[in-house]
Write a protein that holds these residues in place. Sequence first.
Motif, mmCIF file in Angstrom:
data_model
loop_
_atom_site.group_PDB
_atom_site.id
_atom_site.type_symbol
_atom_site.label_atom_id
_atom_site.label_comp_id
_atom_site.label_asym_id
_atom_site.label_seq_id
_atom_site.Cartn_x
_atom_site.Cartn_y
_atom_site.Cartn_z
ATOM 1 N N ARG A 86 0.830 -1.203 0.000
ATOM 2 C CA ARG A 86 0.000 0.000 0.000
ATOM 3 C C ARG A 86 0.861 1.247 0.000
ATOM 4 N N LEU A 87 1.960 1.227 0.733
ATOM 5 C CA LEU A 87 2.877 2.358 0.744
ATOM 6 C C LEU A 87 3.465 2.596 -0.641
ATOM 7 N N VAL A 88 3.817 1.516 -1.316
ATOM 8 C CA VAL A 88 4.368 1.628 -2.669
ATOM 9 C C VAL A 88 3.348 2.269 -3.599
ATOM 10 N N ALA A 89 2.093 1.826 -3.514
ATOM 11 C CA ALA A 89 1.051 2.394 -4.368
ATOM 12 C C ALA A 89 0.862 3.881 -4.089
ATOM 13 N N LEU A 90 0.893 4.269 -2.822
ATOM 14 C CA LEU A 90 0.753 5.679 -2.476
ATOM 15 C C LEU A 90 1.920 6.500 -3.021
ATOM 16 N N ALA A 91 3.138 5.987 -2.877
ATOM 17 C CA ALA A 91 4.307 6.701 -3.393
ATOM 18 C C ALA A 91 4.217 6.880 -4.902
ATOM 19 N N ARG A 92 3.722 5.868 -5.594
ATOM 20 C CA ARG A 92 3.640 5.929 -7.050
ATOM 21 C C ARG A 92 2.521 6.848 -7.530
ATOM 22 N N PHE A 93 1.332 6.678 -6.973
ATOM 23 C CA PHE A 93 0.157 7.310 -7.562
ATOM 24 C C PHE A 93 -0.298 8.581 -6.842
ATOM 25 N N GLU A 94 0.317 8.907 -5.710
ATOM 26 C CA GLU A 94 0.142 10.231 -5.098
ATOM 27 C C GLU A 94 1.338 11.127 -5.417
ATOM 28 N N ALA A 95 2.540 10.656 -5.105
ATOM 29 C CA ALA A 95 3.745 11.481 -5.261
ATOM 30 C C ALA A 95 4.368 11.377 -6.644
ATOM 31 N N GLY A 96 3.940 10.402 -7.460
ATOM 32 C CA GLY A 96 4.498 10.260 -8.795
ATOM 33 C C GLY A 96 5.857 9.605 -8.831
ATOM 34 N N SER A 97 6.150 8.773 -7.833
ATOM 35 C CA SER A 97 7.467 8.138 -7.760
ATOM 36 C C SER A 97 7.640 7.076 -8.841
ATOM 37 N N ALA A 98 8.806 7.075 -9.484
ATOM 38 C CA ALA A 98 9.190 5.966 -10.346
ATOM 39 C C ALA A 98 9.531 4.762 -9.474
ATOM 40 N N GLN A 280 27.635 11.728 -13.077
ATOM 41 C CA GLN A 280 26.734 11.286 -12.019
ATOM 42 C C GLN A 280 25.992 12.447 -11.359
ATOM 43 N N SER A 281 26.222 13.652 -11.825
ATOM 44 C CA SER A 281 25.591 14.822 -11.226
ATOM 45 C C SER A 281 24.259 15.184 -11.867
ATOM 46 N N LEU A 282 23.779 14.366 -12.802
ATOM 47 C CA LEU A 282 22.478 14.617 -13.407
ATOM 48 C C LEU A 282 21.426 14.799 -12.320
ATOM 49 N N LEU A 283 20.594 15.816 -12.463
ATOM 50 C CA LEU A 283 19.534 16.056 -11.486
ATOM 51 C C LEU A 283 18.254 15.411 -12.023
ATOM 52 N N VAL A 284 18.110 14.109 -11.739
ATOM 53 C CA VAL A 284 16.984 13.365 -12.306
ATOM 54 C C VAL A 284 16.203 12.574 -11.268
ATOM 55 N N PHE A 285 16.805 12.206 -10.137
ATOM 56 C CA PHE A 285 16.119 11.360 -9.163
ATOM 57 C C PHE A 285 14.829 12.044 -8.696
ATOM 58 N N HIS A 286 13.718 11.347 -8.817
ATOM 59 C CA HIS A 286 12.395 11.864 -8.456
ATOM 60 C C HIS A 286 12.152 13.237 -9.078
ATOM 61 N N ALA A 287 12.616 13.381 -10.336
ATOM 62 C CA ALA A 287 12.426 14.624 -11.099
ATOM 63 C C ALA A 287 12.954 15.849 -10.357
ATOM 64 N N LYS A 321 15.610 6.609 -20.404
ATOM 65 C CA LYS A 321 15.567 5.874 -19.129
ATOM 66 C C LYS A 321 14.685 6.555 -18.082
ATOM 67 N N TRP A 322 13.648 7.237 -18.547
ATOM 68 C CA TRP A 322 12.763 7.878 -17.573
ATOM 69 C C TRP A 322 11.342 7.903 -18.132
ATOM 70 N N GLY A 323 10.390 8.040 -17.195
ATOM 71 C CA GLY A 323 9.005 8.245 -17.595
ATOM 72 C C GLY A 323 8.179 7.006 -17.818
ATOM 73 N N ASP A 324 8.708 5.821 -17.496
ATOM 74 C CA ASP A 324 7.935 4.577 -17.641
ATOM 75 C C ASP A 324 7.501 4.123 -16.249
ATOM 76 N N PRO A 325 6.202 4.121 -15.950
ATOM 77 C CA PRO A 325 5.755 3.785 -14.593
ATOM 78 C C PRO A 325 5.949 2.329 -14.206
ATOM 79 N N GLU A 326 6.212 1.457 -15.172
ATOM 80 C CA GLU A 326 6.322 0.028 -14.873
ATOM 81 C C GLU A 326 7.746 -0.495 -14.913
ATOM 82 N N ASP A 327 8.718 0.354 -15.195
ATOM 83 C CA ASP A 327 10.113 -0.081 -15.286
ATOM 84 C C ASP A 327 10.776 0.056 -13.919
#
Length: 487
Positions: A86-98, A280-287, A321-327
């Motif tokens: 349930r926590l995983v679902a909330l992180a994904r579909f409320e916060a938009g977490s990959a 490695q300094s790309l600013l991409v983690f959790h957008a 390597k970004w923007g796929d909710p199932e990867d």
Amino acid sequence: MTILPEAKLYIDGIVRPAEGDRGFDVINPWTGDVAGRAADATSADVEAAIAAARRAFDQTDWSTNHALRLELVTKLRALFEANRPRLVALARFEAGSALGAVDKAQVGTALSGWDDLLRVFPRLAWEKDYGQAQGYGFTSKRTVVHEAAGVVGAITPWNVPLYVNVGKVVSALLAGCTVVLKPAPDTPGMGAIFGVLAAEAGFPAGVLNVVTSADPVMAGEILVTDPRVDVISFTGSTAVGKRIMEKGAPTLKRLFLELGGKSAKIVLDDAPNFAMEVMQSLLVFHAGQGCAVQSRLLVPRSRYEEALGALKMAYGGFAAKWGDPEDPGQVMGPVVSQKQLDRVLSYIELGKQEGATLLAGGSARPDKGGGFFIEPTCFVNVTNSMRIAREEIFGPVLVVIPYEDDEDAIRIANDSDYGLSGGVAGSEARAISVARRVRTGSVSVNGGLCIAGDLPFGGYKRSGIGREWGVEGIEEFLESKVIALRV
């Protein structure tokens, strides 16, 4: 289609709807569609929560029964583990977490931080003997006792909601405080689950209360101005932190504020793998939606072109390597809302107007889905005086600034209203020397882990007041009392 359970209030030991059964929609950042519903608390609901917390603190033994607190907080941790899906679902579909971010900052790191708080709890010293002293012709035996500060209003953000909720709620409960948790409107379910599971764990009525609201201001302002609330623990923007200080002044509210950041990563010219450090300094983690992200990359002017080449390669390689909710390997999804998307795009337009050069990204990506997608973006030819280098964007936007030598790098890093986190990469002794001079609450040297559940976290300057997590984070919710006995 709703995919999340309804988020309800938890007041005085009861999971219930809001007054009048008021509710609001929770939007899925991946699709822009409704993901669920949440109770929309009224001012009367918030008042009831404060009254319950006050009563539980004043009229029960919660603040003094250390064993009970540890038992119930430990039991609550086990229930959160049992509800990890349930926590995983909330992180994904409320916060938009990959998916690749779920077991890091969103869920995994939050729960391991909870474990850290339980581990450091025995290190708290509830009393300290200061010995005897002579004064005014007699002897006094002195003891300092540490006791719970009272009722805590915990006001939390949407970017890593479980992590911040744990840092505030668990620390306050372990200290012996009672709590009213007010989560952000974008992520109400990650707050509401605390109420559902606290009820299942058998928490005494009023010890923990949760109020969700569509209005981002109403519930928070009631908590900040109510004299029955002793402490406000807030994580969010510096602008809101200033307002909390102002509104809390009439009641001399005790405050913990973890606010914005514009942290710098300094790559020295003797970094063992210079190109890799830059890549490695790309600013991409959790957008890029993190207060402690390193959003300013400082590289030596003597190797500036080399750094830009490495960044161009890194951003090019990350493009698919970004923007796929199932990867499960992806760490970047959408930003949380249309409002946040518009904010980030406005800063990108501002960067262009200021004369910075786009090395990568810069556009919204509706082709990724119906949600709030924006490309990983990098500006070069940036000066530290530009607004994109000085203001918190809270999106996947990295700015790259050249420096002349170590002194210049330190000057640029410190030339900021903020001081939350940062990084230095280089030969060990030199990198540590630089890190010691950067005015910020935490610094990673050569990739060292400077943010963890057993370490104090907080900032200098406009990044906030106080420290969260670790022993120091629990102590934020304690008062010190001197007892002197004439002997």
